[in-house]
Design a protein around this motif. Structure first.
Motif, PDB file in Angstrom:
ATOM      1  N   GLU A   3       0.820  -1.207   0.000  1.00 57.13           N
ATOM      2  CA  GLU A   3       0.000   0.000   0.000  1.00 57.13           C
ATOM      3  C   GLU A   3       0.850   1.251   0.000  1.00 57.13           C
ATOM      4  N   THR A   4       0.358   2.246  -0.732  1.00 56.26           N
ATOM      5  CA  THR A   4       0.820   3.623  -0.604  1.00 56.26           C
ATOM      6  C   THR A   4      -0.348   4.413  -0.042  1.00 56.26           C
ATOM      7  N   VAL A   5      -0.094   5.162   1.032  1.00 55.58           N
ATOM      8  CA  VAL A   5      -1.159   5.888   1.715  1.00 55.58           C
ATOM      9  C   VAL A   5      -0.944   7.387   1.530  1.00 55.58           C
ATOM     10  N   PHE A   6      -2.042   8.103   1.317  1.00 52.78           N
ATOM     11  CA  PHE A   6      -2.033   9.550   1.173  1.00 52.78           C
ATOM     12  C   PHE A   6      -2.976  10.141   2.221  1.00 52.78           C
ATOM     13  N   PHE A   7      -2.584  11.260   2.813  1.00 53.93           N
ATOM     14  CA  PHE A   7      -3.522  11.942   3.708  1.00 53.93           C
ATOM     15  C   PHE A   7      -3.382  13.447   3.564  1.00 53.93           C
ATOM     16  N   VAL A   8      -4.489  14.161   3.847  1.00 54.54           N
ATOM     17  CA  VAL A   8      -4.526  15.628   3.785  1.00 54.54           C
ATOM     18  C   VAL A   8      -5.173  16.142   5.063  1.00 54.54           C
ATOM     19  N   PRO A   9      -4.847  17.383   5.480  1.00 56.18           N
ATOM     20  CA  PRO A   9      -5.555  17.969   6.621  1.00 56.18           C
ATOM     21  C   PRO A   9      -7.048  18.021   6.343  1.00 56.18           C
ATOM     22  N   SER A  10      -7.841  17.628   7.323  1.00 55.19           N
ATOM     23  CA  SER A  10      -9.285  17.523   7.127  1.00 55.19           C
ATOM     24  C   SER A  10      -9.993  18.831   7.448  1.00 55.19           C
ATOM     25  N   GLN A  11     -11.056  19.078   6.721  1.00 59.37           N
ATOM     26  CA  GLN A  11     -11.932  20.221   6.996  1.00 59.37           C
ATOM     27  C   GLN A  11     -13.165  19.801   7.784  1.00 59.37           C
ATOM     28  N   LYS A  12     -13.258  18.511   8.109  1.00 60.98           N
ATOM     29  CA  LYS A  12     -14.430  18.004   8.821  1.00 60.98           C
ATOM     30  C   LYS A  12     -14.256  18.199  10.320  1.00 60.98           C
ATOM     31  N   GLU A  13     -15.330  18.535  10.996  1.00 62.55           N
ATOM     32  CA  GLU A  13     -15.285  18.740  12.446  1.00 62.55           C
ATOM     33  C   GLU A  13     -14.959  17.425  13.153  1.00 62.55           C
ATOM     34  N   GLY A  14     -14.059  17.472  14.109  1.00 58.59           N
ATOM     35  CA  GLY A  14     -13.703  16.287  14.880  1.00 58.59           C
ATOM     36  C   GLY A  14     -12.771  15.338  14.165  1.00 58.59           C
ATOM     37  N   THR A  15     -12.212  15.779  13.037  1.00 55.90           N
ATOM     38  CA  THR A  15     -11.321  14.931  12.239  1.00 55.90           C
ATOM     39  C   THR A  15     -10.038  15.693  11.958  1.00 55.90           C
ATOM     40  N   ASP A  16      -8.910  15.007  12.076  1.00 52.74           N
ATOM     41  CA  ASP A  16      -7.622  15.654  11.841  1.00 52.74           C
ATOM     42  C   ASP A  16      -7.163  15.545  10.389  1.00 52.74           C
ATOM     43  N   TYR A  17      -7.323  14.342   9.811  1.00 54.88           N
ATOM     44  CA  TYR A  17      -6.856  14.116   8.437  1.00 54.88           C
ATOM     45  C   TYR A  17      -7.839  13.221   7.691  1.00 54.88           C
ATOM     46  N   ASP A  18      -7.920  13.437   6.371  1.00 55.16           N
ATOM     47  CA  ASP A  18      -8.607  12.508   5.487  1.00 55.16           C
ATOM     48  C   ASP A  18      -7.540  11.586   4.896  1.00 55.16           C
ATOM     49  N   ILE A  19      -7.869  10.299   4.752  1.00 57.78           N
ATOM     50  CA  ILE A  19      -6.863   9.305   4.383  1.00 57.78           C
ATOM     51  C   ILE A  19      -7.392   8.368   3.294  1.00 57.78           C
ATOM     52  N   ARG A  20      -6.485   7.972   2.364  1.00 54.22           N
ATOM     53  CA  ARG A  20      -6.832   7.023   1.302  1.00 54.22           C
ATOM     54  C   ARG A  20      -5.648   6.093   1.071  1.00 54.22           C
ATOM     55  N   TRP A  21      -5.955   4.857   0.605  1.00 51.87           N
ATOM     56  CA  TRP A  21      -4.931   3.824   0.439  1.00 51.87           C
ATOM     57  C   TRP A  21      -5.023   3.209  -0.953  1.00 51.87           C
ATOM     58  N   PHE A  22      -3.870   2.966  -1.561  1.00 53.66           N
ATOM     59  CA  PHE A  22      -3.808   2.378  -2.904  1.00 53.66           C
ATOM     60  C   PHE A  22      -2.820   1.220  -2.914  1.00 53.66           C
ATOM     61  N   THR A  23      -3.244   0.085  -3.447  1.00 54.14           N
ATOM     62  CA  THR A  23      -2.326  -0.998  -3.790  1.00 54.14           C
ATOM     63  C   THR A  23      -1.726  -0.655  -5.157  1.00 54.14           C
ATOM     64  N   PRO A  24      -0.800  -1.464  -5.667  1.00 56.66           N
ATOM     65  CA  PRO A  24      -0.303  -1.189  -7.028  1.00 56.66           C
ATOM     66  C   PRO A  24      -1.385  -1.257  -8.105  1.00 56.66           C
ATOM     67  N   GLU A  25      -2.531  -1.886  -7.785  1.00 49.79           N
ATOM     68  CA  GLU A  25      -3.572  -2.090  -8.790  1.00 49.79           C
ATOM     69  C   GLU A  25      -4.833  -1.281  -8.552  1.00 49.79           C
ATOM     70  N   ILE A  26      -5.251  -1.111  -7.283  1.00 50.24           N
ATOM     71  CA  ILE A  26      -6.567  -0.536  -6.984  1.00 50.24           C
ATOM     72  C   ILE A  26      -6.523   0.300  -5.708  1.00 50.24           C
ATOM     73  N   GLU A  27      -7.538   1.166  -5.546  1.00 49.83           N
ATOM     74  CA  GLU A  27      -7.767   1.825  -4.263  1.00 49.83           C
ATOM     75  C   GLU A  27      -8.593   0.888  -3.399  1.00 49.83           C
ATOM     76  N   ILE A  28      -8.251   0.780  -2.096  1.00 51.24           N
ATOM     77  CA  ILE A  28      -9.004  -0.081  -1.188  1.00 51.24           C
ATOM     78  C   ILE A  28      -9.681   0.767  -0.109  1.00 51.24           C
ATOM     79  N   ASN A  29     -10.658   0.155   0.571  1.00 51.20           N
ATOM     80  CA  ASN A  29     -11.479   0.931   1.502  1.00 51.20           C
ATOM     81  C   ASN A  29     -10.962   0.927   2.934  1.00 51.20           C
ATOM     82  N   LEU A  30      -9.950   0.107   3.246  1.00 51.38           N
ATOM     83  CA  LEU A  30      -9.405   0.085   4.600  1.00 51.38           C
ATOM     84  C   LEU A  30      -8.038  -0.578   4.563  1.00 51.38           C
ATOM     85  N   CYS A  31      -7.084   0.016   5.276  1.00 49.06           N
ATOM     86  CA  CYS A  31      -5.750  -0.567   5.384  1.00 49.06           C
ATOM     87  C   CYS A  31      -5.189  -0.233   6.752  1.00 49.06           C
TER      88      CYS A  31
END
Length: 266
Positions: free
Chosen positions: A46-74
């Motif tokens: 997995e390669t993981v990316f995150f950005v500062p979140s604009q949502k209340e009560g959340t610090d960062y938004d996060i996403r994960w990618f395998t070499p082939e696809i984006e997955i919903n949890l890692c």
């Protein structure tokens, strides 16, 4: 465009063990296609990316990618992200809350361990799964098959699990991501994880699989707190807890490997 890259071994206290993750902090999201290309180029589970979140009560938004696809949890890449924030990026709050496609994920630092609050995905027993799965996985006998996100296969012993030799070409044709598990000899339970359809023949240590393994073994062993090992070639150690019907905790240590930089024309 220049982007920083950190590589971290997760769920281990020893360099070159556990599961390596590429961690890419962002100030804002880049194109999905570019994130997928970077994951393919990194060629880690997995390669993981995150950005500062604009949502209340959340610090960062996060996403994960395998070499082939984006997955919903890692799990391991989330653990690695928390490690990078605390040790490399001067994050100082007691916990980090990530917003993801699987909801909110909270990580707390407890000494050298990072403990993640994750969803509990209890798999249910099934009888309808691909024919010849025992032969495909290279095991003697399947004690039971279960499903939540992935196909969970139970075998009789840790030895049988260690000796399993999957036919990855055949497994890829089924489209299944498979958790192979057994009661442990020195820990509560052990596992391996195979996902050739997602570009990963065998994942070294898989946090999202433990969202399914923890409720499975908690019920089976009648225990809330457990220790687990993923018995890949690299291997990994996890502390686990069934916190409620909806949530589990899994945690472990991380080891810093390297920092680099992408230089991309975009």
């Amino acid at each position: 465009m220049k982007l920083s890259l950190y590589q971290v071994d997760a769920f281990t206290s020893t360099l070159f063990k556990g599961n390596p993750a590429a961690v890419v902090p962002l100030e804002k999201w880049i194109d999905d296609e570019l994130m997928q290309k970077l994951a393919m180029e990194n060629n880690l589970a997995e390669t993981v990316f995150f950005v500062p979140s604009q949502k209340e009560g959340t610090d960062y938004d996060i996403r994960w990618f395998t070499p082939e696809i984006e997955i919903n949890l890692c799990g391991h890449a989330t653990l690695a992200s928390a490690f990078v924030l605390y040790t490399q990026l001067n994050y100082s709050k007691p916990s980090i809350t990530f917003s993801s496609k699987s909801g909110l994920l909270k990580v707390e630092k407890n000494g050298s361990n990072y403990e993640m609050d994750f969803p509990s995905w209890k798999p249910e027993r099934i009888s309808d799964y691909p024919d010849g799965m025992a032969e495909i996985l290279g095991v003697k006998e399947i004690l039971g098959a279960y499903r939540y996100r992935d196909l969970l296969i139970e075998v009789a012993t840790e030895e049988e699990l260690v000796n399993a030799k999957p036919d990855f070409t055949a497994l890829k044709k089924t489209g299944e991501m498979v958790i192979l598990t057994a009661k442990g000899d020195t820990v509560d339970f052990v596992s391996r994880f195979f996902a050739p359809s997602a570009g990963i023949d065998e994942d070294p240590v898989t946090g999202s699989a433990h969202s399914q393994l923890i409720p499975f073994w908690s019920e089976k062993l009648d225990k809330k707190k457990m220790n687990a090992k993923q018995l890949s070639r690299r291997g990994g150690d996890l502390i686990c807890e069934q916190k409620s019907a909806e949530r589990v905790m899994m945690g472990g240590e991380c080891v810093f490997y390297m920092k680099g930089e992408f230089d991309i024309d975009n």
